[in-house]
Write a protein that holds these residues in place. Structure first.
Motif, PDB file in Angstrom:
ATOM      1  N   ALA A   1       0.869  -1.183   0.000  1.00 47.45           N
ATOM      2  CA  ALA A   1       0.000   0.000   0.000  1.00 47.45           C
ATOM      3  C   ALA A   1       0.906   1.233   0.000  1.00 47.45           C
ATOM      4  O   ALA A   1       1.721   1.401   0.895  1.00 47.45           O
ATOM      5  CB  ALA A   1      -0.879  -0.009   1.239  1.00 47.45           C
TER       6      ALA A   1
ATOM      7  N   TYR B   1       2.881  -7.459   8.662  1.00 50.00           N
ATOM      8  CA  TYR B   1       1.853  -6.478   9.001  1.00 50.00           C
ATOM      9  C   TYR B   1       2.422  -5.058   8.982  1.00 50.00           C
ATOM     10  O   TYR B   1       3.553  -4.863   9.397  1.00 50.00           O
ATOM     11  CB  TYR B   1       1.375  -6.598  10.450  1.00 50.00           C
ATOM     12  CG  TYR B   1       1.113  -7.912  11.024  1.00 50.00           C
ATOM     13  CD1 TYR B   1      -0.153  -8.439  10.968  1.00 50.00           C
ATOM     14  CD2 TYR B   1       2.103  -8.603  11.700  1.00 50.00           C
ATOM     15  CE1 TYR B   1      -0.430  -9.644  11.567  1.00 50.00           C
ATOM     16  CE2 TYR B   1       1.840  -9.803  12.307  1.00 50.00           C
ATOM     17  CZ  TYR B   1       0.572 -10.315  12.236  1.00 50.00           C
ATOM     18  OH  TYR B   1       0.302 -11.498  12.838  1.00 50.00           O
TER      19      TYR B   1
ATOM     20  N   VAL C   1      -2.612  -3.658   7.340  1.00 49.77           N
ATOM     21  CA  VAL C   1      -2.417  -4.512   6.167  1.00 49.77           C
ATOM     22  C   VAL C   1      -1.709  -5.780   6.640  1.00 49.77           C
ATOM     23  O   VAL C   1      -0.694  -5.718   7.332  1.00 49.77           O
ATOM     24  CB  VAL C   1      -1.571  -3.808   5.094  1.00 49.77           C
ATOM     25  CG1 VAL C   1      -1.344  -4.734   3.905  1.00 49.77           C
ATOM     26  CG2 VAL C   1      -2.243  -2.518   4.642  1.00 49.77           C
TER      27      VAL C   1
ATOM     28  N   TYR D   1      -3.659 -11.093   0.864  1.00 54.86           N
ATOM     29  CA  TYR D   1      -3.642  -9.800   1.557  1.00 54.86           C
ATOM     30  C   TYR D   1      -4.989  -9.571   2.225  1.00 54.86           C
ATOM     31  O   TYR D   1      -6.032  -9.827   1.616  1.00 54.86           O
ATOM     32  CB  TYR D   1      -3.405  -8.644   0.579  1.00 54.86           C
ATOM     33  CG  TYR D   1      -2.067  -8.688  -0.122  1.00 54.86           C
ATOM     34  CD1 TYR D   1      -1.847  -9.550  -1.201  1.00 54.86           C
ATOM     35  CD2 TYR D   1      -1.021  -7.866   0.275  1.00 54.86           C
ATOM     36  CE1 TYR D   1      -0.618  -9.596  -1.839  1.00 54.86           C
ATOM     37  CE2 TYR D   1       0.215  -7.895  -0.368  1.00 54.86           C
ATOM     38  CZ  TYR D   1       0.406  -8.769  -1.417  1.00 54.86           C
ATOM     39  OH  TYR D   1       1.622  -8.810  -2.055  1.00 54.86           O
TER      40      TYR D   1
ATOM     41  N   VAL E   1      -6.777  -6.313   4.206  1.00 56.21           N
ATOM     42  CA  VAL E   1      -6.686  -4.931   4.668  1.00 56.21           C
ATOM     43  C   VAL E   1      -7.879  -4.679   5.581  1.00 56.21           C
ATOM     44  O   VAL E   1      -9.026  -4.809   5.168  1.00 56.21           O
ATOM     45  CB  VAL E   1      -6.718  -3.943   3.480  1.00 56.21           C
ATOM     46  CG1 VAL E   1      -6.545  -2.515   3.991  1.00 56.21           C
ATOM     47  CG2 VAL E   1      -5.649  -4.296   2.462  1.00 56.21           C
TER      48      VAL E   1
ATOM     49  N   PHE F   1      -2.208   0.086  -3.878  1.00 57.03           N
ATOM     50  CA  PHE F   1      -1.289  -1.071  -3.885  1.00 57.03           C
ATOM     51  C   PHE F   1      -0.530  -1.150  -5.203  1.00 57.03           C
ATOM     52  O   PHE F   1      -1.116  -1.126  -6.275  1.00 57.03           O
ATOM     53  CB  PHE F   1      -2.065  -2.369  -3.662  1.00 57.03           C
ATOM     54  CG  PHE F   1      -2.239  -2.722  -2.209  1.00 57.03           C
ATOM     55  CD1 PHE F   1      -1.347  -3.576  -1.572  1.00 57.03           C
ATOM     56  CD2 PHE F   1      -3.269  -2.174  -1.472  1.00 57.03           C
ATOM     57  CE1 PHE F   1      -1.500  -3.898  -0.229  1.00 57.03           C
ATOM     58  CE2 PHE F   1      -3.436  -2.490  -0.124  1.00 57.03           C
ATOM     59  CZ  PHE F   1      -2.542  -3.349   0.492  1.00 57.03           C
TER      60      PHE F   1
END
Lengths: 301, 161
Positions: A145, A187, A200, A274, A276, A300
């Motif tokens: 991100a 993370y 994330v 992933y 989020v 991203f």
């Protein structure tokens, strides 16, 4: 509360410092504080302080949705019972790749091989995502991100007392029995200028993974207490063509003082999963929170 | 200075016993409880700013204690404490209890889950967040820990409410 539990609690209640020991500690603390410089610490939203490493296993779902193109499936739970407690939530399945150990950095492999203690989790924290990627291994095709000062950002300059929580953490999953490397989880936390926050969570599985007994292939998800409510929202196509599955878990409070709920974006890119997890500010509506999540997914690359 | 003293007093009164119990759960000893307490509270005291709420601060203390205990466990393998030093240390006496002794005989990960679930009252999800373990792992540790405990206590029940 049964007798055994009561006895356990009463025994621990009796384990305490005497007043004299407490006074000695206070004195020592004051003395040591005078010798130690004060660090700066940034204040962040509560929910981000608790990092969720959530690989939910062997659960049963009630509704089911799938996106064939990316083989990512979301299973929503309206009621799931674990240990007598009822939960709502979701799990995500499919689309992942198992990477060979040769794809990871030598440093990471050395760290995992050096740890033979099932009680110890290797989980170094890095100040930047670039450093975390170096440790993970540049052969792992990550996307990150990329917030900026006008949308979402990661405050990496003020790494004070809570740096362990708010840096970029790489956690190695080692098998409890064999100590082999099952996977790696990364993370990091971002904040938006409009007051939202998001964790994330990236999961990379290895070819040497030995799934625990009863694993149904779930990559992750989230469970909340029964008084919450879960809703799967419309899928979102990111600029790179990846489809993210969006799930909203609403706060149990009728008038939430913290956030209307948490909005999860789940996707798989190049075999890496992933998730989020975004929460809003106090006065942010669900629609605004979803927009914030979409903006973060757009970043991203 | 007075403010620092008040803050030190608050932290010691609020958290020292929690840190002692948690470190005893990890280390099976109260000898190092004071050291762990000192380490964790000093970190807390020398930081700046406010936590969002008492629960956040408490969660931070628990995580910091767990990390400090893991450091102690690693250090145990390297350092040998002189006998004189051990004699000089005065530590709180662990209570005598069959149930507590049986729990303390369990593997560390089961002790950890049982302490946080039954004594501190955290949910499976919250324990996962505090310890960096998956919910499934915490659930499994609780379940296996309970089963082992039941076997060791000779069939005495130890089930969640």
């Amino acid at each position: 509360m049964n007798q055994t539990e009561r006895e356990y609690r009463e025994a621990l209640d009796g384990l305490r410092f005497s007043q004299g020991e407490k006074e000695r500690m206070m004195k020592n603390l004051i003395e040591q504080q005078e010798q130690k410089p004060v660090k700066r610490r940034s204040v962040r939203p509560l929910r981000a302080g608790l990092i969720a490493a959530c690989l939910c296993l062997a659960l049963v779902g009630t509704t089911f949705a799938a996106t064939a193109a990316y083989q990512l499936m979301v299973r929503v739970h309206a009621d799931k019972e674990i240990d007598g407690q009822h939960y709502v939530g979701f799990q995500v399945y499919g689309g992942y790749t198992q990477f060979p150990l040769s794809a990871f950095s030598q440093e990471l492999i050395a760290a995992y091989e050096a740890n033979q203690d099932p009680f110890h989790i290797v989980q170094p924290t890095f100040a930047t995502r670039e450093e975390a990627w170096d440790f993970l291994g540049r052969s792992i095709p990550c996307i990150w991100a990329r917030g900026d000062e006008e949308t979402w950002y990661q405050d990496g300059d003020d790494m004070g007392r809570l740096s362990e929580d708010y840096g970029c953490r790489v956690m190695l999953w080692q098998n409890d029995e064999t100590m082999g490397l099952d996977g790696v989880e990364v993370y990091y936390y971002l904040e938006s200028v409009s007051g939202a926050g998001a964790m994330v969570d990236m999961k990379v599985l290895t070819k040497t993974m030995e799934p625990p007994e009863g694993w149904d292939g779930s990559l992750g998800g989230m469970l909340e207490y029964q008084d919450h409510r879960v809703e799967q929202l419309e899928s979102y196509t990111m600029p790179n063509g990846t489809v993210a599955e969006i799930v909203m878990i609403y706060s149990a409070q009728k008038e939430p003082v913290y956030s209307v709920g948490e909005c999860y974006g789940n996707f798989v890119y190049e075999g890496i999963f992933y998730q989020v997890r975004a929460h809003g500010s106090r006065d942010m509506t669900k629609e605004e929170l979803v927009d914030q999540l979409h903006a973060l997914l757009d970043s991203f690359q | 200075m007075k403010r620092d003293q008040q803050e030190a007093e608050r932290l010691v009164n609020a958290y020292s016993d929690l840190i002692l119990r948690l470190s005893y759960t990890y280390l099976r000893s109260t000898q190092d409880g004071e050291d762990v307490c000192q380490t964790v509270l000093l970190k807390l005291l020398t930081g700046e700013g406010e936590f969002q709420c008492p629960e956040h601060e408490r969660a931070w203390v628990i995580r910091a204690t767990i990390n400090a205990c893991k450091d102690e466990l690693r250090a145990f393998r390297r350092k040998a404490v002189p006998l004189e030093e051990v004699r000089d240390q005065v530590a709180p006496e662990p209570p005598r209890s069959d149930v507590l002794e049986t729990v303390m005989a369990l593997p560390g990960k089961y002790r950890e889950a049982i302490y946080l679930f039954y004594y501190e009252g955290y949910s499976v999800k919250e324990i996962g967040e505090l310890t960096g373990r998956s919910e499934a792992a915490v659930s499994a540790h609780l379940s296996r820990g309970r089963k082992k405990l039941r076997d060791m206590l000779g069939g005495k029940e130890y089930e969640p409410n």
